[in-house]
Every structure is written in structure tokens, then in C-alpha cells.
Design an enzyme around this catalytic site. Structure first.
Site, PDB file in Angstrom:
ATOM      1  N   CYS A 179       0.873  -1.182   0.000  1.00  0.00           N
ATOM      2  CA  CYS A 179       0.000   0.000   0.000  1.00  0.00           C
ATOM      3  C   CYS A 179       0.905   1.224   0.000  1.00  0.00           C
ATOM      4  CB  CYS A 179      -0.917  -0.012   1.220  1.00  0.00           C
ATOM      5  SG  CYS A 179      -1.807  -1.562   1.481  1.00  0.00           S
ATOM      6  N   ALA A 180       1.511   1.531  -1.125  1.00  0.00           N
ATOM      7  CA  ALA A 180       2.713   2.357  -1.145  1.00  0.00           C
ATOM      8  C   ALA A 180       2.483   3.857  -1.275  1.00  0.00           C
ATOM      9  CB  ALA A 180       3.637   1.893  -2.279  1.00  0.00           C
ATOM     10  N   ALA A 181       1.453   4.299  -2.012  1.00  0.00           N
ATOM     11  CA  ALA A 181       1.302   5.727  -2.283  1.00  0.00           C
ATOM     12  C   ALA A 181       1.092   6.500  -0.980  1.00  0.00           C
ATOM     13  CB  ALA A 181       0.126   5.961  -3.230  1.00  0.00           C
ATOM     14  N   PRO A 182       1.611   7.727  -0.886  1.00  0.00           N
ATOM     15  CA  PRO A 182       2.268   8.501  -1.940  1.00  0.00           C
ATOM     16  C   PRO A 182       3.744   8.190  -2.154  1.00  0.00           C
ATOM     17  CG  PRO A 182       2.092   9.832   0.011  1.00  0.00           C
ATOM     18  CD  PRO A 182       1.406   8.535   0.339  1.00  0.00           C
ATOM     19  N   GLY A 183       4.363   7.359  -1.309  1.00  0.00           N
ATOM     20  CA  GLY A 183       5.686   6.869  -1.655  1.00  0.00           C
ATOM     21  C   GLY A 183       6.834   7.212  -0.735  1.00  0.00           C
ATOM     22  N   ASP A 234      -0.123   0.275  -5.377  1.00  0.00           N
ATOM     23  CA  ASP A 234      -1.248   0.985  -4.779  1.00  0.00           C
ATOM     24  C   ASP A 234      -2.509   0.650  -5.551  1.00  0.00           C
ATOM     25  OD1 ASP A 234      -1.520   3.156  -2.524  1.00  0.00           O
ATOM     26  OD2 ASP A 234      -3.020   3.620  -4.059  1.00  0.00           O
ATOM     27  N   ASP A 261      -5.279  -4.351  -6.080  1.00  0.00           N
ATOM     28  CA  ASP A 261      -5.873  -4.450  -4.750  1.00  0.00           C
ATOM     29  C   ASP A 261      -4.969  -5.333  -3.899  1.00  0.00           C
ATOM     30  OD1 ASP A 261      -7.360  -5.030  -2.497  1.00  0.00           O
ATOM     31  OD2 ASP A 261      -9.240  -5.323  -3.590  1.00  0.00           O
ATOM     32  N   CYS A 347      -1.354   3.963  11.297  1.00  0.00           N
ATOM     33  CA  CYS A 347      -1.292   5.197  12.079  1.00  0.00           C
ATOM     34  C   CYS A 347      -2.560   5.305  12.912  1.00  0.00           C
ATOM     35  CB  CYS A 347      -1.095   6.422  11.190  1.00  0.00           C
ATOM     36  SG  CYS A 347      -2.277   6.587   9.850  1.00  0.00           S
TER      37      CYS A 347
END
Length: 853
Positions: A179-183, A234, A261, A347
Site C-alpha cells: 500500500c505504497a502511495a504517496p511513496g 497501490d 488491490d 497510524c
């Protein structure tokens, strides 16, 4: 971490303009954060009841939660370069700021994060009324903006930097960021993948040129180049392209960006290989050494900067995400190598999204004998953290708290489903022996940060059929957490030790894929839009099969049919674009043969070492023709892209741009110039005849300030120390190497740039933003750049440049690249099952600013 809709930023063009007509000032519609409420009785009651911090720390905890978050940033790129940029901050801007006195006391200057390696992360707490008052802060902000624009600094929340630091990633490893974005975290991972590469490659090149053996050690395989690979993914297509923008700034060939996904991420096929009996081993899939699962979450640990969460928080936020988070973590564990590690992070402070997810995923995968939690308390000395919870209760959407599942079932039997529809047994503590306390919780009052949850899971043995079979049922058929979660892919090891992907029933019985035999490879999965729908066979439709056979037949035609095939293929792509209007379309990745004239001409012109691999260049067009840009990837990235072409994988980006075609003034001049992005990889292997060396700061400053500095054959002295070197150098692109020197006026850092020589001018191939940032950092000079062509009429300058083959000044974006705004204000599609998902804690809100909030 939160992955919700991107907040609309002001953007670079949103601060007023100077277009035609009278300029009208736009009203300031920004919300005053000081007026937003910072209380939520239900929220505070729930976390007080959980006892997440000792009672004597509770006041400090809530006081920190209700104050603004400090600004923080990180120096990026190779360690040597990051330290060089940091040195400018330490030696120039910090002393200026420390000299400021306000109300009888010296102001607090930016400080390094003590536990971050090499002090490459910093934060500052100076109030905005002080920042606005004094000039040194304005100078500091100018430095931050310039270095951020060119990718040397990344604005990132301090706690979000933790997961990549504890993943224990080494060069040569394969790593997946689901789940990488925004990076921002992907950038940290990529830096670890490429760590030490430049020094290793130079050492190998030195040995090769000196007739010595390659240095010993696995890290020198592939001649010192990093063999590792980061796949950053993402679910949202627009955010995936934000990720591409972030990754391009690091200029690495060890990257693939995908758009899937994460709950049903497809298995990535790799090449078959001969078995001991000579029979090829089929169904080989890429297994990862490390996986980062920084999952979608409610984001209640970010409310120091996302103040709207105070008002919007409800218990349903976390309850609705639990199933998705479990599926992502289980899928990550399936794709992991035995002995590999998954770092799971959010988070959020909610145990439903944290400890409950760990407990459920480990149980579904077979228990601690298969997957276990690793201790985190000794990692990152200096970081203050709390242990994970072993006991907790759950608040339903009506605000009632429940200590165990039995109480929920009893109430449901007596009173019905009122307010209980999202609760499931998997959300409650079920295994007292599971060492959930090995995870870490970071809270705001400890070191003035946001809140974060991090856990490290190690895979001890292969996950086999039946391990994901049984889990608890929910109170209602919707969302049917347990029944749906059990329908996930599991990996079954065959007699050769190769893992294949299969479905499981709820009772653990292995389902035979339709038409599959022991000798046939497992079908590639088809990605569904709904993460609660199990994977289906990727069965081709009659039209797809017919199209595939047509292409295969065309490829078998004699050579004279090549042009017809190429034309039909181009037409087919155009028709597909029209048919799928509104849907994402990516040009294919096509690798070119190393013997094509373009690459052979490049190899000869630049006198490339035979140690540099010429079989890893690709283009982004269906014809596979080198027309404008050529990209370079690692051997593993090439294998992944080729083996999965047309098999359901959605690749968005890979590799690094290395060559760009340029109008050449003569047949003897190579029309392919080296792109700045790929120079770091290539320069070690370029022959000395195309190398120009520079040692004096005055010379580099001249090249930075003057665009197209002109020279005459009888006046080589105008080029200073470059004159003698450029006199006998043929036209075209060359490599400018800035050598470090201890002499006065010398450089402390080694740098390389592409330099283009025309008939009567030079051009340092750097974007204007890079030139300005370097002038500010090295020379404390923010004066305007000088375009030496401006004295000529535009049509004369263009004709002259074309005749000389002089490339236009480099820009931030190159033709042929995906054009993306740095900050996109449009919102992506919502994440399935997420009622309220917080914005990413990494995301900027419109620009680099020193002001708190």
C-alpha cells in the site's frame, strides 16, 4: 496508515497569477485550525478505558494530542549525497537561526531526530509568528523548497519513517510495498535496496581496468550493481502515478510500480528452470524477502495534523477496516519467503486495527509455528515506545464497550443485532499466549510525534492448505468476516519445493483449479474489483483467445510481412484505447535486442565497458522500437515484466530512463544523449574518451548559471579548466565528473552530470530547478539563470541550435514521460469497506512550509 482521499492542496499554481487583465486577489478560504474543536468525548473515553498509557501519563498524552504536530523532513538519496545536503543545513542555516533572539531568549532551531540513522531526519517546533518575523527562516524555507523540488528532501512525518527502518532490508533482497502511495516509505526502501551501489560499482570497474579480479563477496555479483528489487503497489491508479513521481526522483532501475488491490495481489510469475531430472520446473512465483504492509486505517493517530478526525471519529471507522487489514496481512504472509519478514503498520491506536489483526492473521496462517512475532524493543535505540496490548475491549458503533465475544453473543441472543453488526470474534483477544507485546506503539507525548503501530512478523515455514480455513464468525451475514476471509489463496508446496497458489474452502479442502493437471502451471489470477470476491481462473474469452492466436500467426509470417503486422498492431492498440475510454491504459514494456543498431552505436560512441549489460534496455511502445527514450532495468525486473506480460499484472512503471534521442549535427555524433536519471548507473562504465573532469567551483558555477555558454575555436580559455579537454572532444553528449578535492575552492562531494557539446556552445543537461538548488546549496546564490541564446532572435537561435545539434535546456519532465502534477487535488476512489479513512500522514498539504500546521 491512512489511505483516504487526497486532500485538495493549493498546488503550485493556486497562489494567484498574473494573467491578462486586472489581477483580482482571491479570498483566503483556508480554515483557521485554532478554531477547530479538539475534543471528542467518546474517543477520549474509549482510549482512557483501554489504558493505553499509564494513568500518570494520561494528562501529558492528551495535552500532546491536542497540540499541533512539529514539521519534519528527511534527507533522501544515496547516503553520501544526503549527508552533503545535510551539511549545508548544519553549517549555514542552523547557525543563522540560532542567532535569533525573541522575547529575551534564543529561538529553538531545527533539530535532528536522535534515533534516525546518521541524523538524516529533522524536525522543528518554532511557532509560526516567530518564523514570519525573522529573515533567516525565510532563507531556510527557500533552501527547503529548492531541495524538495529536486528530490533531495522529503517532507515526512517522523513516526512514518519507522517501518522501513525496522524491516532489516539489505541490497540484493526483493521487497514489496503493498500500500505504497504517496511513496515516502517506498523511497526509504529503495534507498536501502541501492545502498552502497555506486562505491561497489566503481571498485569493480577499477579492478577490471587494472586487470584485477572482481572483489570477493555476494554484494559484488553483477559487477557491484544492486540485484535487489522493490515492487511498490497501490490500489488507486492516480495515487500509483503519484508514487511514480516520487520514485523517479531516486533514479533507480530496481523498481516496479503496480496497480492492484492488496487483498488479492496477484502472484508474480518468474521463469521456469530445469529440474535435476532435466524436466523444467513450472509454476514458479516470486517470493519476497521483505514486505511492508502499511495498511489502510482509520488514522486516529494523525489527528495532531488532521484535526477533522476529532469531529469525525466513530468506533465504526476501525471496525469497518478490520477485515480488509486481515486480508492484506494474510496475503503478504503468503507471498513471503520462509525466513522473510513482514512489517505491519498503521497510524491508528485502535487495537481492532492493530493487535487484533496480528492475532487473526497468525491464527489463519497456522499459528506461531508458521508465523511468529519478532521482538522490537531493542530496535532504533533512543526511540521511546510502548509494548503492544495483550488485553483490550471493543466499542461498538453505539458507544458500548465489550470485553469478549461471549458477551456480544449473549446480548445478541436476548436483544438482537442492534449496534452489533460490525463486530466479529476475531476482533477480541483470543490467545493469551500470543506475544502481541512484542509489537511497538508510539505515542505523541513521548517524543512530540504522531501515534503509530508497528509489528514485525517472521515466516517460519510454508503456509499450507487448511491453515487459513477456520476463523470466527461475525454477528451477521454482512460483512461475514470469517466466512469470506477463509476464501483466500494459500500456497501449496509441491514435490520440487515450488509453491503454487490455490483457493481454500472454509473447511480447508483444497480446490482443484478447473483444467489443471499436475504438469500444468497454475492459472494466473484475475483481479476482481471487490476484495471480498475470491480469485477466479483467468480464463480467456473467445475474443481474447482469437486475438492472441491472430497475433501469434502474424508473428510467424515471413519478414516481408513485418510492416503490415506492425501497422495492424498499432491500429489494434488505438481501437483498444477507444474501447476502454476512461479506463487506465499503459503502454507495454518491450525489451530491445542488444544488437540493434541504436544500442551498438551507443556502445561504440561512449566506449562502454563490456562489463555493462546491454540486454536490459526497454521501450514503452507496442512495436518495441527505440524511437525516443530507452529505459534500463535490472535483470530481475526484466524477468518479471517479460514473464507476466499479458497475464493480468497491471504494471505502471519500471526502470530508469537512460538514453533520450536528440537531433545530431553530423553522422559521427551519436543522437542518443545520456539522461540525468540513468547517469548514476552508467557513468562508471563510460570510456575515458567521453569523460570530462572538473575540480574548480568557479567552473561549475559558470556552467550552472550560463545556459548554452558559447566558445570559439581560438578561445578555449573561456571554458577555464574544461578548455583543453573540450578542444579535441567530438560533438555530442559526454560525462562531466566533478572530482572532490581538499584544495581551497574544491568540492567535498563527487558529482556527475551529462554535458552536451555543440559546434560553438555547451549545455549542462540539468533542469532549471536542479541548477537553482545547486547554486543555492554550493554557492549561496539565488540570482537568475542566464540564457546565452536570449541575445539572438528566437527564430535565429532555434535554427542555429538545430544546425549545431544543441539540445534544449533540460526540463523536469521529458517528452515521453507520464505527465503528472506534483500534487494532485482530485480524490481517488474510496477503499472498499472503509467508512472513514484518514489521509496519508506522508501527504503534503500544498507546499513545503515552516509554519506549524
Amino acid at each position: 496508515m491512512g489511505r483516504g482521499g487526497k486532500r485538495g492542496g493549493r498546488g503550485r499554481g493556486g497562489r494567484g497569477g498574473h494573467g491578462g487583465g486586472n489581477r483580482r486577489d482571491r479570498p483566503d478560504t483556508r480554515t483557521d485550525k485554532s478554531t477547530l474543536p479538539r475534543n471528542n468525548e467518546r474517543f477520549e473515553s474509549y482510549y482512557n478505558g483501554l489504558g493505553i498509557v499509564p494513568e500518570d501519563e494520561r494528562d501529558a498524552f492528551w495535552k500532546a494530542m491536542k497540540t499541533d504536530l512539529p514539521n519534519s523532513f528527511r534527507f533522501t538519496g544515496s547516503k553520501a549525497h544526503a549527508l552533503a545536503v545535510q551539511e549545508r543545513l548544519r553549517n549555514h542555516y542552523i547557525p543563522e537561526i540560532k542567532s535569533i533572539q525573541y522575547e529575551g531568549a534564543y529561538v529553538e532551531a531545527p533539530q535532528p531526530v536522535e534515533w534516525y540513522p546518521d541524523k538524516l531526519a529533522w524536525y522543528m517546533t518554532t511557532p509560526k509568528n516567530v518564523i514570519r518575523r525573522f529573515g533567516p527562516f525565510a532563507n531556510f524555507q527557500k533552501f527547503l523548497v529548492a531541495e524538495t523540488d529536486v528530490g533531495n528532501i522529503t517532507r515526512q512525518e517522523v513516526v512514518s519513517m519507522i517501518p522501513p527502518l525496522v524491516i532489516d532490508l539489505k541490497p540484493g533482497m526483493t521487497v514489496l510495498d503493498l500500500c505504497a502511495a504517496p511513496g515516502s516509505k517506498s523511497a526509504q526502501l529503495l534507498e536501502l535496496v541501492n545502498a552502497g551501489e555506486e562505491d561497489r560499482a566503481r571498485q569493480v570497474a577499477h579492478n577490471f581496468n587494472s586487470g584485477l579480479d572482481r572483489p570477493a563477496g555476494e554484494e559484488f555479483l553483477d559487477d557491484g550493481r544492486s540485484t535487489g528489487l522493490l515492487i511498490a503497489n497501490d490500489i488507486d491508479y492516480k495515487r500509483a502515478h503519484m508514487l511514480v513521481h516520487q520514485m523517479k526522483r531516486l533514479s533507480s532501475p530496481n523498481i516496479i510500480v503496480t496497480n492492484h488491490d492488496a487483498t488479492i495481489y496477484p502472484s508474480i510469475k518468474i521463469a521456469s528452470k530445469p529440474a535435476e531430472d532435466g524436466k523444467p520446473i513450472q509454476n514458479r512465483y516470486l517470493k519476497f524477502d521483505r514486505i511492508l504492509a502499511d495498511v489502510p486505517c482509520s488514522g486516529d493517530g494523525t489527528l495532531r495534523k488532521n484535526l477533522e478526525i476529532w469531529k469525525q471519529w466513530t468506533p465504526s471507522n476501525g471496525l469497518g477496516l478490520h477485515a480488509t487489514q486481515v486480508r492484506i496481512l494474510v496475503r503478504a504472509l503468503q507471498m513471503l519467503k520462509v525466513g522473510g519478514r513482514v512489517v505491519y503498520s498503521t497510524c491508528s491506536m485502535n487495537p481492532v486495527e492493530d493487535e487484533a489483526v496480528l492475532q487473526t492473521a497468525i491464527t489463519q496462517c497456522g499459528g506461531r509455528g508458521i508465523v511468529d512475532l519478532m521482538e522490537t524493543k531493542d530496535l532504533l535505540p533512543g526511540l521511546k515506545r510502548y509494548s503492544g496490548l495483550k488485553k483490550w475491549n471493543i466499542m461498538d458503533k453505539s458507544g458500548r464497550t465489550w470485553d469478549d465475544w461471549a458477551s456480544v453473543e449473549k446480548y445478541q441472543a436476548e436483544h438482537g443485532f442492534d449496534g452489533l453488526s460490525r463486530l466479529a470474534e476475531s476482533m477480541f483477544p483470543t490467545d493469551n499466549d500470543m506475544p502481541l507485546d512484542r509489537a511497538m506503539r508510539v505515542y505523541p507525548h513521548s517524543q512530540n510525534t504522531g501515534a503509530f503501530f508497528i509489528a514485525i512478523l517472521e515466516k517460519k515455514s510454508e503456509i499450507r492448505a487448511g491453515h487459513t480455513a477456520k476463523s470466527s464468525s461475525s454477528t451477521t451475514s454482512q460483512p461475514k468476516v470469517a466466512a469470506e476471509e477463509s476464501k483466500v489463496k494459500v500456497e501449496v508446496a509441491d514435490s520440487n519445493g515450488v509453491t503454487n497458489v490455490m483457493d481454500t474452502k472454509t473447511d480447508g479442502e483444497v480446490l482443484k483449479e478447473e483444467g489443471q493437471t499436475d504438469e500444468q502451471p497454475a492459472p494466473e489470477p484475475k483481479v476482481e474489483s471487490d476484495p471480498l470476491v475470491k480469485l477466479e481462473d483467468n480464463v480467456q474469452s473467445p475474443d481474447e483467445a482469437s486475438t492472441k492466436r491472430k497475433r501469434e500467426d502474424e508473428e510467424a509470417q515471413p519478414q516481408q510481412e513485418h510492416k503490415r503486422v506492425k501497422s495492424e498492431d498499432t491500429q489494434l492498440r488505438q481501437e483498444n484505447k477507444k474501447k476502454n475510454k476512461g479506463q487506465a491504459f499503459e503502454e507495454p514494456f518491450k525489451y530491445v535486442d542488444e544488437n540493434i543498431p541504436e544500442l551498438q552505436g551507443i556502445k561504440t560512441f561512449y566506449d562502454l565497458s563490456p562489463q555493462f549489460p546491454m540486454d536490459r534496455f526497454m521501450v514503452r511502445n507496442a512495436e518495441g522500437v527505440a524511437t525516443k527514450n530507452m529505459y534500463y532495468t535490472t535483470a530481475l525486473a526484466k524477468e518479471v515484466l517479460q514473464e507476466n506480460e499479458g497475464k493480468g499484472m497491471k504494471f505502471v512503471h519500471s526502470g530508469v530512463k537512460m538514453f533520450v534521442k536528440q537531433d545530431a549535427p553530423s553522422p559521427d555524433t551519436c543522437p542518443w544523449r545520456i539522461q540525468t536519471d540513468g547517469l548514476r548507473i552508467l557513468e562508471t562504465w563510460v570510456g575515458q574518451k567521453r569523460i570530462v573532469k572538473l575540480r574548480k567551483k568557479e567552473t561549475l558555477k559558470k556552467l550552472l548559471v550560463e545556459m548554452f555558454p558559447r566558445f570559439h575555436d581560438d578561445d578555449w580559455a573561456s571554458l577555464d579548466e574544461l578548455g583543453d579537454q573540450m578542444r579535441d572532444l567530438g560533438m555530442g553528449c559526454c560525462v562531466l565528473v566533478v572530482e572532490p578535492s581538499e584544495d581551497e575552492g574544491g568540492f567535498s562531494e563527487r558529482m556527475v552530470f551529462p554535458l552536451w557539446k555543440s559546434i560553438h556552445s555547451l549545455n549542462l543537461m540539468m533542469p532549471k530547478e536542479d541548477r537553482k538548488a545547486m547554486l543555492l546549496r554550493l554557492f549561496n546564490d539565488d540570482s537568475p539563470l542566464q540564457n546565452m541564446n536570449q541575445n539572438r532572435k528566437p527564430e535565429q537561435a532555434a535554427a542555429k541550435d538545430q544546425a549545431e545539434g544543441a539540445p534544449a535546456p533540460a526540463t523536469t519532465e521529458e517528452d515521453g514521460d507520464i505527465k503528472m502534477k506534483t500534487r494532485n487535488s482530485s480524490s481517488p476512489e474510496p477503499i472498499p469497506n472503509a467508512e472513514k479513512v484518514a489521509p496519508s500522514e506522508d501527504e503534503d498539504d500544498g507546499g513545503v512550509s515552516l509554519e506549524q500546521g
